[in-house]
Motif scaffolding. Structure first.
Motif, PDB file in Angstrom:
ATOM      1  N   ILE A  84      57.085 -29.624  -6.959  1.00 41.47           N
ATOM      2  CA  ILE A  84      57.764 -30.909  -6.585  1.00 41.47           C
ATOM      3  C   ILE A  84      57.452 -31.863  -7.368  1.00 41.47           C
ATOM      4  CG2 ILE A  84      58.307 -32.093  -4.566  1.00 41.47           C
ATOM      5  CD1 ILE A  84      56.930 -29.853  -2.894  1.00 41.47           C
ATOM      6  N   VAL A  85      58.564 -32.575  -7.861  1.00 41.20           N
ATOM      7  CA  VAL A  85      58.419 -33.799  -8.681  1.00 41.20           C
ATOM      8  C   VAL A  85      59.305 -34.931  -7.893  1.00 41.20           C
ATOM      9  CG1 VAL A  85      59.100 -34.848 -10.838  1.00 41.20           C
ATOM     10  CG2 VAL A  85      58.217 -32.272 -10.842  1.00 41.20           C
ATOM     11  N   ALA A  86      58.826 -36.061  -7.696  1.00 39.73           N
ATOM     12  CA  ALA A  86      59.345 -37.268  -7.100  1.00 39.73           C
ATOM     13  C   ALA A  86      58.710 -38.315  -7.878  1.00 39.73           C
ATOM     14  CB  ALA A  86      58.705 -37.247  -5.660  1.00 39.73           C
ATOM     15  N   GLY A  87      59.660 -39.018  -8.390  1.00 44.18           N
ATOM     16  CA  GLY A  87      59.207 -40.246  -9.260  1.00 44.18           C
ATOM     17  C   GLY A  87      58.461 -39.546 -10.363  1.00 44.18           C
ATOM     18  N   ARG A  88      57.239 -40.229 -10.754  1.00 49.93           N
ATOM     19  CA  ARG A  88      56.333 -39.665 -11.796  1.00 49.93           C
ATOM     20  C   ARG A  88      55.222 -38.861 -11.213  1.00 49.93           C
ATOM     21  NH1 ARG A  88      55.826 -44.684 -12.971  1.00 49.93           N
ATOM     22  NH2 ARG A  88      57.480 -45.791 -13.967  1.00 49.93           N
TER      23      ARG A  88
END
Length: 114
Positions: A84-88
């Protein structure tokens, strides 16, 4: 048991939160159950919640979006070892192969584990 793991810059687990039968919001605001210092995260960026046979993720109308295994996620079923990628910030969803019906209900909030 399922956990949400925060990965560091080299891909090692930096922090881990146990998931239970309650939704868990992730963001940079103190009102999120998982609050992180990442200016590219929205105040309340996404939520992980139990569904019928596991867990799902829902983007909370974040500015930069939430991505699961490289695909934009709005409401998406999670699988063991999804990235899961959220922002950096990068997370790993870890779900042991235990039937959710065999789990006892839990009111314990998600907390950081040492």
């Amino acid at each position: 048991m399922a956990t949400l793991c925060l990965l560091d810059d080299v891909g090692l687990i930096a922090r881990r939160w146990e998931l239970n039968n309650e939704p868990v919001s992730i963001g940079r605001d103190d009102t999120a159950e998982v609050s992180l210092d990442d200016e590219s995260l929205s105040r309340r960026h996404f939520m992980v919640f139990p569904d019928q046979d596991g867990y799902a993720i829902q983007d909370l109308d974040s500015q930069n979006g939430t991505w699961v295994d490289g695909k934009r996620a709005h409401t998406t079923k999670l699988k063991h070892h999804d990235c899961i990628v959220a922002g950096r910030t990068i997370f790993l969803f870890d779900e042991r192969s235990v039937s959710r019906q065999s789990k006892a209900p839990s009111a314990r909030p998600a907390t950081a584990l040492p």
